[in-house]
Scaffold this active site. Structure first.
Site, short mmCIF file in Angstrom:
data_model
loop_
_atom_site.label_atom_id
_atom_site.label_comp_id
_atom_site.label_asym_id
_atom_site.label_seq_id
_atom_site.Cartn_x
_atom_site.Cartn_y
_atom_site.Cartn_z
N GLU A 292 -9.94 6.38 12.05
CA GLU A 292 -9.22 5.61 11.04
C GLU A 292 -10.09 5.43 9.81
O GLU A 292 -11.31 5.30 9.92
CB GLU A 292 -8.80 4.25 11.61
CG GLU A 292 -7.86 4.35 12.81
CD GLU A 292 -7.46 3.00 13.36
OE1 GLU A 292 -7.99 1.98 12.87
OE2 GLU A 292 -6.62 2.95 14.29
N HIS B 146 -2.72 0.36 11.52
CA HIS B 146 -3.36 -0.55 12.47
C HIS B 146 -3.08 -2.01 12.09
O HIS B 146 -3.99 -2.83 11.95
CB HIS B 146 -4.87 -0.30 12.52
CG HIS B 146 -5.49 -0.74 13.82
ND1 HIS B 146 -6.55 -0.08 14.40
CD2 HIS B 146 -5.21 -1.77 14.66
CE1 HIS B 146 -6.89 -0.68 15.52
NE2 HIS B 146 -6.10 -1.71 15.70
#
Length: 463
Positions: free
Chosen positions: A311, A341
């Site tokens: 990420e 997220h």
């Protein structure tokens, strides 16, 4: 009506967090009197005996309420909105006694080795896989997290994703933004009457179960342990059974060796044709290239993904093929909801996480309590009261080996040990002991003697 019984008492004696009895009043009278609470003993605020100001490094835009709570206790707090890389942490962390992170910052063995003052790590999130827990434990550093505070936020996100997927809301919204009117019902469904399969029936999964039943859904779940279901939910024996029955499959498991790629090509083939997959758990739980194939072949009707193997480290950073090689392909697929997220990213969840983790860190720094630590023995003692001014609390982290308590108790033998508790977890053990009648001249001597015992990892004295 029979009058209340007068409960006789012995001579008055104040007890920590208890009311001081008085023989002239009934129990009911004493409880009615607000001023009776004045006899409750207040806990003593403890401080490290070396008087070094404690410095905290708080990253990833953690709740300002948590920052203010630390500052109110006199801690020096450096607060950053973004995550730091390993190299940046290695450069900075040597001056800090505590660090607070979310999911992007990685506390590796190299970072821990560069942190000689570090006492505690706070993960202001559910997961702790971003921390090398074993190395932290062996260095005498407990790690705390917030396993429950964002459960409702994640559960609500899953509900919204199920409805959005079944109604193709993302596609219709995207078309409208492009100026295209496309009213259709083909392939759009109500969630009422559909089957939700929950993989992992913990705090999130069980809350989701209740919400889904309120929408008229049938709920089945799979977990590695037998769990009492809520409502009319039903536990199934195997993951393939769940995959074959569910119209929606949602994942709520930690990242462990046995859960990495637990949903791969074989498992996706076992899912019902036209079903949907939702992953708000951990990025490596799903084999994303295999999921892309299942979506491209129309075996699955859609998916919602909130977590990824890799990420970006900060807001505004690109989510492209340099982050994950398949990113552009995944972004191009229809009826796929991609979110950054945000499962626990609500004001309510972040406030509760900030409160829970900041309290755990403060209790450890101020009182030595490790209740709730994920990598450490959970040890606590009742508070030293304000009247016990000459008491000292020993916080001794040591290797879990025979003979340690004998050595420590020999050091403590000239003093009155009022209370003591020890526990171990793996290779690490932790002892708390409250010592009475310790003179200021003896404090440093006592600490140095314990620090030089053979199994010492870390020794702190609080007074």
């Amino acid at each position: 009506m029979t009058p209340p019984l007068a409960i006789p008492s012995k001579s008055p004696r104040a007890v920590a967090a208890s009311l001081s009895p008085s023989s002239s009043q009934t129990l009911h009278d004493r409880l009615r009197k607000r001023d009776s609470f004045s006899t409750i003993r207040q806990p003593k605020v403890l401080h490290p005996v070396d008087n070094e100001d404690l410095k905290l490094l708080i990253l990833e835009n953690i709740s300002q309420d948590a920052v203010r709570a630390f500052q109110a206790q006199g801690f020096h707090v450096d607060h950053y909105k973004k995550a730091l890389s390993e190299d940046e942490l290695v450069d900075k962390i040597s001056q800090y006694h505590a660090i607070g992170i979310r999911s992007k910052t990685k506390i590796t063995e190299r970072v821990i080795n560069a942190a000689p003052k570090l006492l505690v790590i706070g993960c202001f999130c559910i997961g702790t896989n971003q921390v090398d827990l074993v190395t932290a434990g062996k260095a005498g550093i407990p790690v705390f997290n917030s396993p429950f505070s964002n459960s409702r936020s994640v559960a609500e996100l899953v509900v919204s994703e199920m409805i959005a997927l079944s109604r193709q809301l993302v596609e219709r919204s995207h078309e409208m933004r492009q100026g295209i009117w496309n009213k259709q019902s083909k392939g759009c469904w109500e969630v009422r009457g559909k089957t939700l399969g929950i993989v992992g029936y913990g705090h999130i999964g069980s809350q989701l179960s209740v919400l889904a039943e309120a929408l008229g859904m049938r709920v089945i779940f799979y977990d590695v342990i037998n769990i009492m279901p809520l409502g009319s939910a039903r536990q199934v024996d195997t993951l393939p059974t769940l995959l074959a029955e569910a119209d929606f499959v949602t994942l709520h498991v930690p990242e462990l060796p046995e859960t990495i790629n637990m949903i791969g090509r074989q498992e996706l083939a076992q899912m019902k044709e036209g079903s949907y997959l939702i992953n708000n758990a951990r990025g490596r739980v799903v084999d994303i290239p295999a999921l892309i194939e299942a979506l491209q072949s129309n075996h699955l009707a859609g998916a919602a993904i909130d977590v990824y193997p890799q990420e970006p480290g900060s807001n505004g950073a690109p989510f492209d093929d340099q982050v994950n090689a398949w990113s552009s392909t995944l972004r191009s697929l229809p009826n796929v909801i991609l979110t950054p997220h945000i499962g626990g990213s609500t004001e309510e969840a972040q406030r509760m996480i900030g409160e829970e983790v900041s309290l755990a860190l403060s209790r450890y720094l101020n009182y030595g309590s490790t209740l709730g630590a994920v990598n450490f023995p959970e040890v606590d003692l009742r508070a030293i009261t304000a009247e016990q001014g000459n008491h000292v609390r020993v916080c001794h982290v040591h290797s879990n080996q025979p003979g340690v308590l004998k050595q420590v108790n020999e050091v403590l033998s000239p003093y009155n040990v009022e209370k003591q508790y020890s526990d171990s977890k793996g290779d690490v053990a932790y002892l708390l002991a409250d010592i009475a009648d310790v003179s200021p001249q003896d404090v440093n001597k006592l600490r140095e003697m314990i620090k030089h015992t053979s199994a010492n990892i870390l020794t702190r004295l609080l007074a």
